[in-house]
Design an enzyme around this catalytic site. Structure first.
Site, mmCIF file in Angstrom:
data_model
loop_
_atom_site.group_PDB
_atom_site.id
_atom_site.type_symbol
_atom_site.label_atom_id
_atom_site.label_comp_id
_atom_site.label_asym_id
_atom_site.label_seq_id
_atom_site.Cartn_x
_atom_site.Cartn_y
_atom_site.Cartn_z
ATOM 1 N N HIS A 74 76.004 28.984 31.154
ATOM 2 C CA HIS A 74 74.888 29.380 30.312
ATOM 3 C C HIS A 74 75.220 30.670 29.551
ATOM 4 O O HIS A 74 75.350 31.730 30.150
ATOM 5 C CB HIS A 74 73.663 29.597 31.200
ATOM 6 N N GLU A 92 78.163 26.789 27.006
ATOM 7 C CA GLU A 92 77.054 26.706 26.050
ATOM 8 C C GLU A 92 77.195 27.684 24.888
ATOM 9 O O GLU A 92 77.674 28.808 25.061
ATOM 10 C CB GLU A 92 75.733 27.020 26.773
ATOM 11 N N ASP A 148 74.500 29.095 21.905
ATOM 12 C CA ASP A 148 73.257 29.136 21.122
ATOM 13 C C ASP A 148 73.649 29.545 19.708
ATOM 14 O O ASP A 148 74.495 30.433 19.526
ATOM 15 C CB ASP A 148 72.289 30.164 21.709
ATOM 16 N N HIS A 156 71.734 34.206 21.213
ATOM 17 C CA HIS A 156 70.551 33.521 21.739
ATOM 18 C C HIS A 156 69.327 33.652 20.858
ATOM 19 O O HIS A 156 68.555 32.707 20.697
ATOM 20 C CB HIS A 156 70.231 34.049 23.145
ATOM 21 N N GLU A 206 73.443 24.698 21.080
ATOM 22 C CA GLU A 206 71.993 24.579 20.874
ATOM 23 C C GLU A 206 71.632 25.112 19.505
ATOM 24 O O GLU A 206 71.966 26.259 19.159
ATOM 25 C CB GLU A 206 71.207 25.374 21.938
HETATM 26 O O1 G3P Z 1 69.469 25.711 26.323
HETATM 27 C C1 G3P Z 1 69.156 25.582 27.629
HETATM 28 C C2 G3P Z 1 69.176 26.915 28.247
HETATM 29 O O2 G3P Z 1 70.089 27.704 27.564
HETATM 30 C C3 G3P Z 1 67.860 27.594 28.327
HETATM 31 O O3 G3P Z 1 67.416 28.008 27.120
HETATM 32 O O4 G3P Z 1 66.418 30.030 26.173
HETATM 33 O O5 G3P Z 1 68.500 30.258 27.509
HETATM 34 O O6 G3P Z 1 68.563 29.132 25.299
HETATM 35 P P1 G3P Z 1 67.745 29.433 26.502
HETATM 36 CA CA CA Z 2 70.355 27.713 25.197
#
Ligand code: G3P
Ligand code: CA
Length: 370
Positions: free
Chosen positions: A34, A61, A63, A76, A169
């Protein structure tokens, strides 16, 4: 097969109140780093991604938000305020709401910013969001583009010989549309440019925006000859992940339908998996907690669950009695058998999975005697 609700509630009561004995299912969940190894280094920096890589997650991941000059920046928030020194370096560039928006800066400007651990300002003091993590303003970190990060991961895949995937994302497409920008299209273009165009490559594309995911599924990907697995992220309405205009005002889009009966059936028409907040998979009963209907509904619709966010230093609020990261993982991996999880600590999740790995049949069956 899932245990029936009564059994599950007994199991969960055990997990939450007594000694923990994991019963990991036969299929291990996907480990998704993450924002990188964000439990150890500032989120979304290339350093955090390289460290995550070494912990051997299945996916890392990204963002994504757009810069003024159309670059996809891996970060993010749509603001720069909480992870950079933008207020010191570019005073006077905030909008009326006090935020410094990434989309108001071009790439050469963004590259001048210093990145650090997430913080909040308290007057002229910085308050670190996770106080025991990497110290504020130490060493030297930068923002990076999506291309730079893909090249890092693909480069490591080549030099180390693993096949670690990417899990981008698209952040707040509604905001980008209001700015006259198409972040989904740009994301697909970069993905295609780097060879991610079908389900054969190791990639998932995620968003909290159901309308944008449907547009990607029905309009953009067919036009671009692409077919990527899509993940519908699930938010609480109060988070304001998506906003819509009503009578001239922006209001929070209601996510309630996703957790109602029939919600996942609608999602299954355009998405391949769901990404709920982990807490959504539980509900309280008289004895403690039990699985919410979401677990069973996802199974019925054939939608794998990739839940967020698993942090060793900050356990999710709202799950009473949960005392340790081990107990958290036992609950979600061992009992709820989720198919994937986003974690700030990929090394600890890997270690948990190793400890509870069931031996393969070939390891337990004695060799026939000759
Ligand atoms: O995208 C899933 C996870 O990353 C949770 O969301 O707010 O951390 O981008 P966020
Ligand atoms: Ca995310």
């Amino acid at each position: 097969m899932l245990p029936n609700p009564l059994f599950l509630s007994l199991c969960l009561a055990l997990v939450l109140t007594g000694p923990v004995t994991a019963t990991a299912g036969p299929v291990e969940p996907l480990v998704i780093a993450h924002r990188g190894a964000s439990g150890y280094l500032p989120e979304h920096t290339l350093e955090a991604k390289a460290l995550a890589y070494g912990m051997r997650p299945d996916f890392i991941e990204q963002d994504l938000v757009l810069s003024k000059d159309g670059h996809l920046i891996v970060m993010h928030d749509i603001y720069l305020d909480e992870v950079t020194d933008v207020a010191e370096r570019f005073p006077g560039r905030a909008r009326q709401d006090g935020h410094f928006y990434t989309i108001d800066f071009n790439l050469p400007e963004l590259k001048q910013l210093r990145v650090t651990e997430a913080f909040r300002r308290r007057g002229d003091q910085f308050e670190q969001k996770y106080p025991d993590r990497f110290p504020l303003w130490k060493s030297s970190f930068q923002l990076s583009t999506f291309e730079e990060e893909i090249e890092l991961i693909q480069g490591l895949n080549q030099s180390l010989g693993y096949d670690i995937g990417i899990y981008p994302e698209i952040k707040k497409p509604w905001f980008h549309h209001r700015e006259g920008r198409d972040i989904a299209l740009r994301t697909l273009q970069v993905l295609k440019q780097y060879g991610y165009h079908s389900r054969k490559q190791k990639v998932f594309l995620q968003s909290f925006d159901p309308e944008e995911l449907q547009r990607i599924d029905r309009e953009l990907m067919p036009k671009m000859d692409m077919d990527l697995p899509l993940v519908q992220l699930m938010a609480e309405t109060s988070w304001g992940e998506k906003q819509v205009e009503r009578n001239g005002f922006l209001v929070n889009y209601s996510y309630d339908w996703m957790q109602e009966a029939g919600g996942l059936q609608r999602i299954s028409r355009y998405a391949d998996a769901i990404g709920p907040w982990a807490v959504m998979l539980l509900q309280k009963n008289n004895d403690g907690v039990q699985a919410s209907p979401l677990r069973q509904r996802a199974k019925e619709q054939g939608l794998p669950i990739h839940a967020f966010t698993f942090r060793a230093d900050t356990l999710p609020q709202g799950i009473e009695g949960l005392k340790s990261f081990e107990a958290l993982l036992t609950l979600f991996v061992g009992e709820l058998a989720i198919e994937g999880l986003f974690t700030d600590h990929p090394d600890k999740v890997r270690a948990f999975l190793r400890r509870h790995r069931q031996p393969a049949a070939s390891e337990t069956t004695p060799a026939p005697s000759s």
